[in-house]
Scaffold this motif. Structure first.
Motif, PDB file in Angstrom:
ATOM      1  N   GLY A 139     -22.923  39.550   3.498  1.00  0.00           N
ATOM      2  CA  GLY A 139     -21.491  38.929   3.195  1.00  0.00           C
ATOM      3  C   GLY A 139     -21.121  39.034   1.707  1.00  0.00           C
ATOM      4  O   GLY A 139     -19.936  38.392   1.147  1.00  0.00           O
ATOM      5  N   GLU A 140     -22.068  39.509   0.776  1.00  0.00           N
ATOM      6  CA  GLU A 140     -21.651  39.709  -0.643  1.00  0.00           C
ATOM      7  C   GLU A 140     -20.707  40.527  -0.883  1.00  0.00           C
ATOM      8  O   GLU A 140     -20.768  41.528  -0.771  1.00  0.00           O
ATOM      9  N   VAL A 141     -19.743  40.312  -1.712  1.00  0.00           N
ATOM     10  CA  VAL A 141     -18.795  41.437  -2.037  1.00  0.00           C
ATOM     11  C   VAL A 141     -18.555  40.893  -3.882  1.00  0.00           C
ATOM     12  O   VAL A 141     -18.625  39.843  -4.429  1.00  0.00           O
ATOM     13  N   CYS A 142     -17.989  41.917  -4.823  1.00  0.00           N
ATOM     14  CA  CYS A 142     -17.482  41.671  -5.990  1.00  0.00           C
ATOM     15  C   CYS A 142     -15.834  41.496  -5.818  1.00  0.00           C
ATOM     16  O   CYS A 142     -15.175  41.918  -4.917  1.00  0.00           O
ATOM     17  N   ILE A 143     -15.219  40.630  -6.664  1.00  0.00           N
ATOM     18  CA  ILE A 143     -14.214  40.267  -6.956  1.00  0.00           C
ATOM     19  C   ILE A 143     -13.392  41.582  -7.282  1.00  0.00           C
ATOM     20  O   ILE A 143     -13.568  41.933  -8.350  1.00  0.00           O
ATOM     21  N   ILE A 144     -12.220  41.804  -6.802  1.00  0.00           N
ATOM     22  CA  ILE A 144     -11.647  42.965  -7.208  1.00  0.00           C
ATOM     23  C   ILE A 144     -11.132  42.759  -8.776  1.00  0.00           C
ATOM     24  O   ILE A 144     -10.378  41.816  -9.037  1.00  0.00           O
ATOM     25  N   GLY A 145     -11.556  43.954  -9.395  1.00  0.00           N
ATOM     26  CA  GLY A 145     -11.181  43.962 -10.896  1.00  0.00           C
ATOM     27  C   GLY A 145     -11.901  43.251 -11.652  1.00  0.00           C
ATOM     28  O   GLY A 145     -11.744  43.012 -12.808  1.00  0.00           O
ATOM     29  N   GLN A 146     -12.847  42.053 -11.046  1.00  0.00           N
ATOM     30  CA  GLN A 146     -13.453  41.073 -11.991  1.00  0.00           C
ATOM     31  C   GLN A 146     -14.893  41.716 -12.564  1.00  0.00           C
ATOM     32  O   GLN A 146     -15.658  41.812 -11.951  1.00  0.00           O
ATOM     33  N   TYR A 147     -14.766  42.218 -13.923  1.00  0.00           N
ATOM     34  CA  TYR A 147     -16.142  42.522 -14.448  1.00  0.00           C
ATOM     35  C   TYR A 147     -15.659  42.245 -15.985  1.00  0.00           C
ATOM     36  O   TYR A 147     -14.787  42.013 -16.306  1.00  0.00           O
ATOM     37  N   GLU A 148     -17.049  42.477 -16.743  1.00  0.00           N
ATOM     38  CA  GLU A 148     -16.856  42.487 -18.130  1.00  0.00           C
ATOM     39  C   GLU A 148     -17.887  43.547 -18.880  1.00  0.00           C
ATOM     40  O   GLU A 148     -18.851  43.993 -17.938  1.00  0.00           O
ATOM     41  N   SER A 149     -17.723  43.947 -20.000  1.00  0.00           N
ATOM     42  CA  SER A 149     -18.651  44.733 -20.849  1.00  0.00           C
ATOM     43  C   SER A 149     -18.476  44.606 -22.158  1.00  0.00           C
ATOM     44  O   SER A 149     -17.577  43.776 -22.651  1.00  0.00           O
ATOM     45  N   TYR A 150     -19.453  45.143 -22.761  1.00  0.00           N
ATOM     46  CA  TYR A 150     -19.549  45.045 -24.283  1.00  0.00           C
ATOM     47  C   TYR A 150     -20.785  45.834 -24.473  1.00  0.00           C
ATOM     48  O   TYR A 150     -21.791  46.030 -23.984  1.00  0.00           O
ATOM     49  N   GLY A 151     -20.385  46.974 -25.474  1.00  0.00           N
ATOM     50  CA  GLY A 151     -20.994  48.066 -25.749  1.00  0.00           C
ATOM     51  C   GLY A 151     -21.554  48.943 -24.581  1.00  0.00           C
ATOM     52  O   GLY A 151     -20.689  49.180 -23.621  1.00  0.00           O
ATOM     53  N   ASP A 152     -22.681  49.238 -24.521  1.00  0.00           N
ATOM     54  CA  ASP A 152     -23.240  49.697 -23.201  1.00  0.00           C
ATOM     55  C   ASP A 152     -23.748  48.961 -22.187  1.00  0.00           C
ATOM     56  O   ASP A 152     -24.083  49.385 -20.899  1.00  0.00           O
ATOM     57  N   VAL A 153     -23.290  47.611 -22.043  1.00  0.00           N
ATOM     58  CA  VAL A 153     -23.600  46.690 -21.125  1.00  0.00           C
ATOM     59  C   VAL A 153     -22.450  46.587 -20.253  1.00  0.00           C
ATOM     60  O   VAL A 153     -21.302  46.228 -20.736  1.00  0.00           O
ATOM     61  N   ILE A 154     -22.803  46.267 -18.861  1.00  0.00           N
ATOM     62  CA  ILE A 154     -21.672  45.890 -18.131  1.00  0.00           C
ATOM     63  C   ILE A 154     -21.981  44.675 -17.084  1.00  0.00           C
ATOM     64  O   ILE A 154     -23.298  44.765 -16.710  1.00  0.00           O
ATOM     65  N   TRP A 155     -21.311  43.896 -16.541  1.00  0.00           N
ATOM     66  CA  TRP A 155     -21.517  42.787 -15.635  1.00  0.00           C
ATOM     67  C   TRP A 155     -20.463  42.810 -14.798  1.00  0.00           C
ATOM     68  O   TRP A 155     -19.224  43.040 -14.862  1.00  0.00           O
ATOM     69  N   PHE A 156     -20.640  42.248 -13.401  1.00  0.00           N
ATOM     70  CA  PHE A 156     -19.967  41.933 -12.309  1.00  0.00           C
ATOM     71  C   PHE A 156     -20.369  40.805 -11.626  1.00  0.00           C
ATOM     72  O   PHE A 156     -21.503  40.573 -11.448  1.00  0.00           O
TER      73      PHE A 156
END
Length: 216
Positions: A139-156
């Motif tokens: 049941g895990e999902v990502c929240i729409i449009g919620q992510y972050e990035s810095y340089g070549d790194v990205i998180w959600f």
């Protein structure tokens, strides 16, 4: 609007620091009226990518969202090759690290997150192998449009309080547990220092009843 399911595909753009704005709408022959914006990522004043999802679930919906690009300031939009063609597809965001390298991701399809990368500005998108993505929880999902990035790194963040991270422009991923019930927002100052938040409202959506922060 994730609560009321308003079908919004509108945008505004500015090139003078917000002094004036020009409004537009994401439309096209292959963009159904049931599509909504997950996020928009601009390259410059004229070129931008839009991640769209379908507000209607199958069997009402027949296409399930995708990545679209404009090169004329939003007058016309063209679908790119990232398929999102499964009945379970739900695109959450698109991000570019430069003019050529990008990543887009959607919720779980065939037991893992649907993630694609491009190295040619989105002309072609390649799926990230499941072996390179930690297994989601039930049941895990990502929240729409919620992510972050810095340089070549990205998180959600996810609704299970976990944070997925890629240090190589989305090619492979790791995951960590924050201890929060869910991740409503994620923000990083650099590749190391960041904050995650769990923000929850009451049923009427009029008051914040939970506001938690954690820092790494």
């Amino acid at each position: 609007d994730g609560v009321n399911e308003f079908l919004l595909t509108e945008f505004t753009r500015t090139n003078n620091g917000g002094a004036t704005w020009v409004a537009g709408k994401i439309t096209g022959s292959d963009i159904p009226s049931t599509y909504r914006i997950s996020n928009i990522f601009p390259i410059d004043y004229n070129k931008a990518y839009a991640c769209l999802h379908n507000a209607l679930k199958p069997p009402q919906g027949t296409t399930y969202g995708g990545i679209f690009v404009t090169e004329d300031g939003g007058v016309t939009w063209t679908r790119q090759s990232a398929p999102f063609s499964s009945t379970s597809s739900f695109p959450n965001f698109v991000h570019f690290f430069n003019s050529q390298d990008g990543v887009c991701m959607g919720n779980i399809v065939n037991s893992n997150y649907e993630i694609y990368t491009t190295d040619n500005g989105g002309v072609t998108w390649q799926p990230v192998p499941s072996a390179s993505i930690p297994t989601p929880q039930g049941g895990e999902v990502c929240i729409i449009g919620q992510y972050e990035s810095y340089g070549d790194v990205i998180w959600f963040g996810t609704n299970k309080g976990r944070v997925y991270k890629s240090a190589n422009k989305g090619q492979s991923w790791t995951v960590s547990q924050t201890g929060l019930y869910q991740i409503s927002k994620i923000t990083f100052a650099n590749e190391n220092i960041g904050i995650v938040q769990n923000i929850a409202k009451n049923v009427a959506n009029t008051q914040i009843v939970t506001f938690e922060n954690k820092r790494t």
